[in-house]
Design a protein around this motif. Sequence first.
Motif, PDB file in Angstrom:
ATOM      1  N   ALA A  36       0.832  -1.208   0.000  1.00  0.00           N
ATOM      2  CA  ALA A  36       0.000   0.000   0.000  1.00  0.00           C
ATOM      3  C   ALA A  36       0.865   1.255   0.000  1.00  0.00           C
ATOM      4  CB  ALA A  36      -0.929  -0.001   1.218  1.00  0.00           C
ATOM      5  N   GLY A  37       1.969   1.218   0.708  1.00  0.00           N
ATOM      6  CA  GLY A  37       2.854   2.375   0.740  1.00  0.00           C
ATOM      7  C   GLY A  37       3.499   2.647  -0.604  1.00  0.00           C
ATOM      8  N   LEU A  38       3.972   1.592  -1.270  1.00  0.00           N
ATOM      9  CA  LEU A  38       4.606   1.790  -2.571  1.00  0.00           C
ATOM     10  C   LEU A  38       3.599   2.229  -3.632  1.00  0.00           C
ATOM     11  CD1 LEU A  38       7.114  -1.197  -2.671  1.00  0.00           C
ATOM     12  CD2 LEU A  38       7.633   1.218  -2.383  1.00  0.00           C
ATOM     13  N   VAL A  39       2.459   1.558  -3.687  1.00  0.00           N
ATOM     14  CA  VAL A  39       1.439   1.924  -4.682  1.00  0.00           C
ATOM     15  C   VAL A  39       0.862   3.301  -4.372  1.00  0.00           C
ATOM     16  CG1 VAL A  39      -0.831   1.313  -5.606  1.00  0.00           C
ATOM     17  CG2 VAL A  39       0.872  -0.461  -5.235  1.00  0.00           C
ATOM     18  N   GLY A  40       0.540   3.533  -3.108  1.00  0.00           N
ATOM     19  CA  GLY A  40      -0.001   4.843  -2.712  1.00  0.00           C
ATOM     20  C   GLY A  40       0.992   5.962  -2.925  1.00  0.00           C
ATOM     21  N   SER A  41       2.265   5.706  -2.637  1.00  0.00           N
ATOM     22  CA  SER A  41       3.290   6.717  -2.853  1.00  0.00           C
ATOM     23  C   SER A  41       3.452   7.030  -4.334  1.00  0.00           C
ATOM     24  CB  SER A  41       4.635   6.256  -2.291  1.00  0.00           C
ATOM     25  OG  SER A  41       4.599   6.202  -0.911  1.00  0.00           O
ATOM     26  N   PHE A  42       3.431   5.992  -5.135  1.00  0.00           N
ATOM     27  CA  PHE A  42       3.590   6.221  -6.571  1.00  0.00           C
ATOM     28  C   PHE A  42       2.427   7.026  -7.122  1.00  0.00           C
ATOM     29  CE2 PHE A  42       3.011   4.990 -11.016  1.00  0.00           C
ATOM     30  CZ  PHE A  42       4.206   5.452 -11.529  1.00  0.00           C
ATOM     31  N   VAL A  43       1.222   6.590  -6.842  1.00  0.00           N
ATOM     32  CA  VAL A  43       0.045   7.246  -7.416  1.00  0.00           C
ATOM     33  C   VAL A  43      -0.212   8.600  -6.749  1.00  0.00           C
ATOM     34  CG1 VAL A  43      -2.440   7.056  -7.756  1.00  0.00           C
ATOM     35  CG2 VAL A  43      -0.984   5.079  -8.116  1.00  0.00           C
ATOM     36  N   GLY A  44      -0.395   8.575  -5.429  1.00  0.00           N
ATOM     37  CA  GLY A  44      -0.745   9.808  -4.720  1.00  0.00           C
ATOM     38  C   GLY A  44       0.380  10.817  -4.679  1.00  0.00           C
ATOM     39  N   GLY A  45       1.587  10.346  -4.393  1.00  0.00           N
ATOM     40  CA  GLY A  45       2.721  11.257  -4.299  1.00  0.00           C
ATOM     41  C   GLY A  45       3.081  11.867  -5.637  1.00  0.00           C
ATOM     42  N   LEU A  46       3.082  11.064  -6.676  1.00  0.00           N
ATOM     43  CA  LEU A  46       3.417  11.574  -8.002  1.00  0.00           C
ATOM     44  C   LEU A  46       2.367  12.563  -8.483  1.00  0.00           C
ATOM     45  CD1 LEU A  46       5.387  11.344 -10.386  1.00  0.00           C
ATOM     46  CD2 LEU A  46       3.889   9.592 -11.310  1.00  0.00           C
ATOM     47  N   LEU A  47       1.092  12.219  -8.314  1.00  0.00           N
ATOM     48  CA  LEU A  47       0.035  13.125  -8.769  1.00  0.00           C
ATOM     49  C   LEU A  47       0.053  14.447  -8.012  1.00  0.00           C
ATOM     50  CD1 LEU A  47      -3.030  10.779  -9.362  1.00  0.00           C
ATOM     51  CD2 LEU A  47      -1.669  12.004 -11.049  1.00  0.00           C
ATOM     52  N   SER A  48       0.181  14.387  -6.684  1.00  0.00           N
ATOM     53  CA  SER A  48       0.152  15.634  -5.926  1.00  0.00           C
ATOM     54  C   SER A  48       1.398  16.472  -6.177  1.00  0.00           C
ATOM     55  CB  SER A  48      -0.015  15.356  -4.429  1.00  0.00           C
ATOM     56  OG  SER A  48       1.107  14.677  -3.931  1.00  0.00           O
ATOM     57  N   SER A  49       2.543  15.844  -6.358  1.00  0.00           N
ATOM     58  CA  SER A  49       3.759  16.603  -6.663  1.00  0.00           C
ATOM     59  C   SER A  49       3.668  17.275  -8.025  1.00  0.00           C
ATOM     60  CB  SER A  49       4.981  15.689  -6.629  1.00  0.00           C
ATOM     61  OG  SER A  49       5.288  15.309  -5.331  1.00  0.00           O
ATOM     62  N   LEU A  50       3.151  16.544  -9.005  1.00  0.00           N
ATOM     63  CA  LEU A  50       3.044  17.134 -10.334  1.00  0.00           C
ATOM     64  C   LEU A  50       1.980  18.219 -10.388  1.00  0.00           C
ATOM     65  CD1 LEU A  50       3.502  13.986 -12.586  1.00  0.00           C
ATOM     66  CD2 LEU A  50       5.159  15.781 -12.086  1.00  0.00           C
ATOM     67  N   LEU A  51       0.866  18.031  -9.671  1.00  0.00           N
ATOM     68  CA  LEU A  51      -0.172  19.057  -9.646  1.00  0.00           C
ATOM     69  C   LEU A  51       0.287  20.318  -8.914  1.00  0.00           C
ATOM     70  CD1 LEU A  51      -3.399  16.944  -9.033  1.00  0.00           C
ATOM     71  CD2 LEU A  51      -2.726  18.127 -11.121  1.00  0.00           C
ATOM     72  N   ALA A  52       1.110  20.152  -7.884  1.00  0.00           N
ATOM     73  CA  ALA A  52       1.623  21.299  -7.148  1.00  0.00           C
ATOM     74  C   ALA A  52       2.769  21.980  -7.884  1.00  0.00           C
ATOM     75  CB  ALA A  52       2.090  20.862  -5.758  1.00  0.00           C
ATOM     76  N   GLY A  53       3.279  21.354  -8.929  1.00  0.00           N
ATOM     77  CA  GLY A  53       4.368  21.931  -9.702  1.00  0.00           C
ATOM     78  C   GLY A  53       5.737  21.694  -9.096  1.00  0.00           C
TER      79      GLY A  53
END
Length: 87
Positions: A36-53
């Motif tokens: 859950a940490g790896l999948v959640g980090s990939f999806v959630g972390g990548l999306l929020s980082s890219l959306l925040a610029g």
Amino acid sequence: MLILGMILFGMLVGAAAQLILGREGRSIDWTMAIVAGLVGSFVGGLLSSLLAGDGIALRPSGIIGSIVGAVIVTGVWRWSRTRSVTR
């Protein structure tokens, strides 16, 4: 070294997600925490980082997104497991 760091970060984020949702027993399910940490980090972390610029760098937006993603993955995992048991 980077792979070990990612696994450790995923394990910590997955454990945090289980603590936020409440543990289904006395201890943390480390297998579920890592996945859950790896999948959640990939999806959630990548999306929020890219959306925040922020790009792909380690920033607070990515950490928060990772935790939110891991909480969602853990919740879906638990929901699907309880649903398959009741059938």
